[in-house]
Design an enzyme around this catalytic site. Structure first.
Site, PDB file in Angstrom:
ATOM      1  N   GLU A  91       8.228   4.327  -4.614  1.00 31.99           N
ATOM      2  CA  GLU A  91       8.807   2.979  -4.487  1.00 31.99           C
ATOM      3  C   GLU A  91      10.306   2.984  -4.810  1.00 31.99           C
ATOM      4  OE1 GLU A  91       6.305  -0.230  -5.502  1.00 31.99           O
ATOM      5  OE2 GLU A  91       7.921  -1.715  -5.527  1.00 31.99           O
ATOM      6  N   ASP A 132       3.681  -1.500 -13.158  1.00 23.77           N
ATOM      7  CA  ASP A 132       2.722  -1.868 -12.113  1.00 23.77           C
ATOM      8  C   ASP A 132       1.851  -0.684 -11.719  1.00 23.77           C
ATOM      9  OD1 ASP A 132       4.125  -4.191 -12.214  1.00 23.77           O
ATOM     10  OD2 ASP A 132       5.001  -4.027 -10.206  1.00 23.77           O
TER      11      ASP A 132
HETATM   12  P1  ADP Z   1       4.203  -7.395  -4.710  1.00 20.79           P
HETATM   13  O1  ADP Z   1       4.647  -8.223  -5.853  1.00 20.79           O
HETATM   14  O2  ADP Z   1       3.016  -7.970  -4.025  1.00 20.79           O
HETATM   15  O3  ADP Z   1       4.038  -5.960  -5.090  1.00 20.79           O
HETATM   16  P2  ADP Z   1       6.325  -6.254  -3.171  1.00 20.79           P
HETATM   17  O4  ADP Z   1       7.445  -6.855  -2.412  1.00 20.79           O
HETATM   18  O5  ADP Z   1       6.638  -5.320  -4.282  1.00 20.79           O
HETATM   19  O6  ADP Z   1       5.389  -7.467  -3.658  1.00 20.79           O
HETATM   20  O7  ADP Z   1       5.386  -5.434  -2.180  1.00 20.79           O
HETATM   21  C1  ADP Z   1       4.871  -6.041  -1.026  1.00 20.79           C
HETATM   22  C2  ADP Z   1       4.968  -5.061   0.118  1.00 20.79           C
HETATM   23  O8  ADP Z   1       3.947  -4.049  -0.026  1.00 20.79           O
HETATM   24  C3  ADP Z   1       4.682  -5.705   1.447  1.00 20.79           C
HETATM   25  O9  ADP Z   1       5.835  -6.311   1.981  1.00 20.79           O
HETATM   26  C4  ADP Z   1       4.243  -4.478   2.277  1.00 20.79           C
HETATM   27  O10 ADP Z   1       5.362  -3.749   2.698  1.00 20.79           O
HETATM   28  C5  ADP Z   1       3.478  -3.652   1.243  1.00 20.79           C
HETATM   29  N1  ADP Z   1       2.041  -4.005   1.330  1.00 20.79           N
HETATM   30  C6  ADP Z   1       1.327  -4.745   0.465  1.00 20.79           C
HETATM   31  N2  ADP Z   1       0.052  -4.907   0.906  1.00 20.79           N
HETATM   32  C7  ADP Z   1      -0.024  -4.270   2.080  1.00 20.79           C
HETATM   33  C8  ADP Z   1      -1.069  -4.072   3.061  1.00 20.79           C
HETATM   34  N3  ADP Z   1      -2.283  -4.614   2.889  1.00 20.79           N
HETATM   35  N4  ADP Z   1      -0.762  -3.365   4.157  1.00 20.79           N
HETATM   36  C9  ADP Z   1       0.455  -2.838   4.332  1.00 20.79           C
HETATM   37  N5  ADP Z   1       1.471  -2.982   3.485  1.00 20.79           N
HETATM   38  C10 ADP Z   1       1.251  -3.680   2.368  1.00 20.79           C
HETATM   39 MG    MG Z   2       5.593  -4.802  -5.992  1.00 21.40          MG
END
Ligand code: ADP
Ligand code: MG
Length: 385
Positions: A159, A171
């Site tokens: 990440e 996380d």
């Molecule tokens: P969060 O607080 O939910 O972690 P982030 O911005 O850190 O928010 O991460 C969200 C990102 O993770 C999404 O924009 C996508 O790129 C990826 N992601 C999360 N869930 C999925 C999924 N089911 N399929 C593909 N990508 C996902």
């Molecule tokens: Mg996140």
């Protein structure tokens, strides 16, 4: 759809196996991670599944049940930071492939199908869930034998350095290493973790996550400023990381801060050091099976984030205050601030009243309708099938 069905539908074969990893909620310990402090997250029941299988080609293929019907194909040599493959959601699973390779693991080309019940961007860490499911899947499949904390670090490396998000380790550690019915006491400075009993249902309690759906644009800039304040204060106090200031030495430390911004810095330092102490107090209460008594610590955390750290906003304050007025035992904002979610600890029989009161207050204030979810402490990453 499950990840297995998604895998079959998109790749026309059975996966070699399915692994999953959960989202998380941080019970207490906010804005302490980058100061080497204490956090107490727990994994939630909503999980991301990763079905994987070797495809015998030179190409990695990724697909997600939540991202349309597309299959993204990327040649092995194109999986590097900054390449087109490092854009958008495929960067999360491919970043893990890259981070494993960076650890010396020879990852053969794979097909990867994702299917996640963790809502993205709701403060539940859908990103760590995806990363940790993929990291465990590949590690298990190849017999790499990485332990959970190492997998968490590999996911964070993906990440930070492939996706390009400067997140801490909380996380991924919560998603990789949590156990059911427990919170994970993570001392970031020491690098140690401990499972603390936290069975809300057995105690007749509910933990609600109220997603205010507010996102104020100051969030990123203010986050960077808070980090800089903490680094500057640590320098003035002669410690490497601010959380090395002991709670017993707080007053003395506040007296040592000087210069034109001393008043602001004192508030920032007071938040971080008292928040670490609230984490310790919460751990002690949970060990004594006194979960309900944690409520006031959540409320004190919110007040500290609002008044001393100055990262709350009107929507977060309204959700926390309304939840308490409706009988919650305690409530606080979670995450970076300036929007996002509030958690509220309530008895099971008050949960409905808390939820409807918050809905009513948001409607009267003219705010968008919040999304309220009930979460329970669940298992970390695992092999599903
Ligand atoms: P969060 O607080 O939910 O972690 P982030 O911005 O850190 O928010 O991460 C969200 C990102 O993770 C999404 O924009 C996508 O790129 C990826 N992601 C999360 N869930 C999925 C999924 N089911 N399929 C593909 N990508 C996902
Ligand atoms: Mg996140």
């Amino acid at each position: 759809m499950s990840a297995t069905e998604t895998f079959r539908a998109r790749f026309g074969a059975d996966p070699a196996g399915v692994w999953s990893a959960p989202g998380r909620v941080n019970l207490i310990g906010e804005h302490t991670d980058y100061t080497g402090g204490l956090v107490l997250p727990f994994a939630i029941a909503a999980r991301a599944q990763a079905a994987i299988g070797p495809n015998g080609s030179g190409i990695f293929r990724v697909t997600s049940a939540q991202r349309g019907n597309d299959v993204i194909s990327v040649a092995a040599q194109d999986i590097r930071p900054g390449a087109p493959a490092a854009k958008g959601w495929p960067a999360y699973p491919l970043g893990v492939v890259w981070a494993l390779a960076d650890r010396g693991i020879d990852v053969p080309p794979l097909d990867i199908a994702l299917d996640s019940a963790v809502p993205a961007g709701a403060g539940l860490s859908s990103s760590a869930a995806v990363e940790c499911a993929v990291a465990l899947a590949i590690s298990d499949q190849l017999g790499s034998g990485f332990d959970r904390p190492t997998l968490a670090r590999i996911a964070q490396h993906a990440e930070n350095d492939f996706v390009g998000v400067p997140c801490g380790l909380m996380d991924q550690m919560a998603s990789a290493a949590s156990t059911e019915g427990h919170a994970l006491f993570f001392d970031i400075g020491a690098g140690t973790t401990e499972h603390i009993p936290f069975d809300t249902a057995a105690a007749g309690l509910r933990m609600l996550v109220i997603d205010t759906r507010a996102h104020h644009s100051l969030a990123d800039g203010e986050y960077a400023k808070r980090r800089a304040d903490c680094e500057f204060a640590a320098e003035q106090l002669g410690v490497e990381l601010l959380s090395q200031v002991p709670f017993a030495g707080l007053d003395e430390a506040l007296g040592q801060l000087n210069g034109p911004r001393a008043a602001v810095l004192r508030r920032r330092v007071r938040h971080v050091i008292t928040e670490n102490e609230r984490v310790r107090e919460t751990v002690a209460l949970l060990r004594a099976e006194r979960i309900a008594a944690v409520g006031p610590l959540l409320s004190a955390s919110h007040a500290s984030l609002r008044d001393d750290y100055e990262v709350s906003c009107a929507e977060l304050d309204l959700a926390a205050e309304t939840a308490e007025q409706a009988g919650a035992l305690g409530a606080r904002m979670v995450g970076g601030g300036f929007g996002g979610s509030v958690i509220a600890l309530t008895s099971s029989d008050r949960a409905g009243a808390v939820e409807s009161s918050v809905m009513g207050a948001f409607s009267r204030a003219g705010y968008p309708r919040p999304v309220v979810r009930s979460v329970t402490p669940a298992a970390g990453a695992r092999h599903d099938a």
